[in-house]
Design an enzyme around this catalytic site. Sequence first.
Site, PDB file in Angstrom:
ATOM      1  N   ASN A 134      -7.526   4.143 -31.820  1.00  0.00           N
ATOM      2  CA  ASN A 134      -7.179   2.836 -31.234  1.00  0.00           C
ATOM      3  C   ASN A 134      -5.684   2.598 -31.085  1.00  0.00           C
ATOM      4  O   ASN A 134      -5.275   1.584 -30.505  1.00  0.00           O
ATOM      5  CB  ASN A 134      -7.818   1.676 -32.026  1.00  0.00           C
ATOM      6  CG  ASN A 134      -9.326   1.765 -32.006  1.00  0.00           C
ATOM      7  OD1 ASN A 134      -9.913   1.861 -30.934  1.00  0.00           O
ATOM      8  ND2 ASN A 134      -9.954   1.783 -33.168  1.00  0.00           N
ATOM      9  N   ARG A 150      -3.594  -4.294 -27.778  1.00  0.00           N
ATOM     10  CA  ARG A 150      -4.516  -4.454 -28.908  1.00  0.00           C
ATOM     11  C   ARG A 150      -3.944  -5.446 -29.933  1.00  0.00           C
ATOM     12  O   ARG A 150      -2.893  -5.192 -30.523  1.00  0.00           O
ATOM     13  CB  ARG A 150      -4.682  -3.092 -29.576  1.00  0.00           C
ATOM     14  CG  ARG A 150      -5.466  -3.113 -30.838  1.00  0.00           C
ATOM     15  CD  ARG A 150      -5.334  -1.790 -31.582  1.00  0.00           C
ATOM     16  NE  ARG A 150      -6.166  -1.840 -32.752  1.00  0.00           N
ATOM     17  CZ  ARG A 150      -6.042  -1.060 -33.808  1.00  0.00           C
ATOM     18  NH1 ARG A 150      -5.114  -0.141 -33.829  1.00  0.00           N
ATOM     19  NH2 ARG A 150      -6.837  -1.188 -34.826  1.00  0.00           N
ATOM     20  N   ASN A 208       0.093   7.824 -38.596  1.00  0.00           N
ATOM     21  CA  ASN A 208      -0.622   6.560 -38.760  1.00  0.00           C
ATOM     22  C   ASN A 208      -2.091   6.899 -38.533  1.00  0.00           C
ATOM     23  O   ASN A 208      -2.525   7.060 -37.391  1.00  0.00           O
ATOM     24  CB  ASN A 208      -0.143   5.515 -37.749  1.00  0.00           C
ATOM     25  CG  ASN A 208      -0.849   4.178 -37.956  1.00  0.00           C
ATOM     26  OD1 ASN A 208      -1.860   4.104 -38.654  1.00  0.00           O
ATOM     27  ND2 ASN A 208      -0.325   3.129 -37.338  1.00  0.00           N
TER      28      ASN A 208
HETATM   29  C1  DQA Z   1      -3.185   0.342 -38.928  1.00  0.00           C
HETATM   30  C2  DQA Z   1      -3.952  -0.437 -40.010  1.00  0.00           C
HETATM   31  C3  DQA Z   1      -5.400   0.003 -40.077  1.00  0.00           C
HETATM   32  O1  DQA Z   1      -6.086  -0.741 -41.063  1.00  0.00           O
HETATM   33  C4  DQA Z   1      -6.072  -0.234 -38.747  1.00  0.00           C
HETATM   34  O2  DQA Z   1      -7.409   0.233 -38.789  1.00  0.00           O
HETATM   35  C5  DQA Z   1      -5.332   0.377 -37.617  1.00  0.00           C
HETATM   36  C6  DQA Z   1      -3.863   0.222 -37.585  1.00  0.00           C
HETATM   37  C7  DQA Z   1      -1.735  -0.171 -38.770  1.00  0.00           C
HETATM   38  O3  DQA Z   1      -0.942   0.548 -38.170  1.00  0.00           O
HETATM   39  O4  DQA Z   1      -1.409  -1.264 -39.224  1.00  0.00           O
HETATM   40  O5  DQA Z   1      -5.905   0.920 -36.695  1.00  0.00           O
HETATM   41  O6  DQA Z   1      -3.124   1.702 -39.311  1.00  0.00           O
END
Ligand code: DQA
Length: 146
Positions: A11, A18, A74
């Site tokens: 994502n 988003r 990430n």
């Molecule tokens: C994230 C935090 C995660 O909990 C979330 O599922 C994401 C983004 C962040 O960059 O803050 O997809 O990794």
Amino acid sequence: MSKITVIHGPNLNLLGIREPSLYGSETLETINQRLGEAIESAGHEFEAYQSNAEHELVDKVQSSKPDTAFIIINPGAFTHTSIALRDAFLGVQIPFIEVHLSNVDSREEFRRQSFFADIAVGSIIGLGPQGYLLAAQAALSRIEAV
Ligand code: DQA
């Protein structure tokens, strides 16, 4: 010259559209571009990779050996679920920094669990896109200290 690879999980390709109140308005492309400039201007090689699929992220970590000296990751939601991705890092022993755009500790309880924090060199959370640049600075100073 060493190589630093940034890996973005599920994502994160949607950054910019988003949940901007949580993740900001910068796109992944802009983040990668800035990271690339910082790393290449320091004389090192940079690669960016994003996937929504757990097995592709595992494959990427595995195939980063032996070329990549340091990973910035990430893992997105896989942070809280993926023992497979954790095991990939344990398998290759490439040092890495975990980055989160949002402050995962101030959100839902399930986001406080990370399968990466205890095996990472360090974690940067809650600083938005700046977190990636701070991670790059830390990676560069570690690579250059070797
Ligand atoms: C994230 C935090 C995660 O909990 C979330 O599922 C994401 C983004 C962040 O960059 O803050 O997809 O990794």
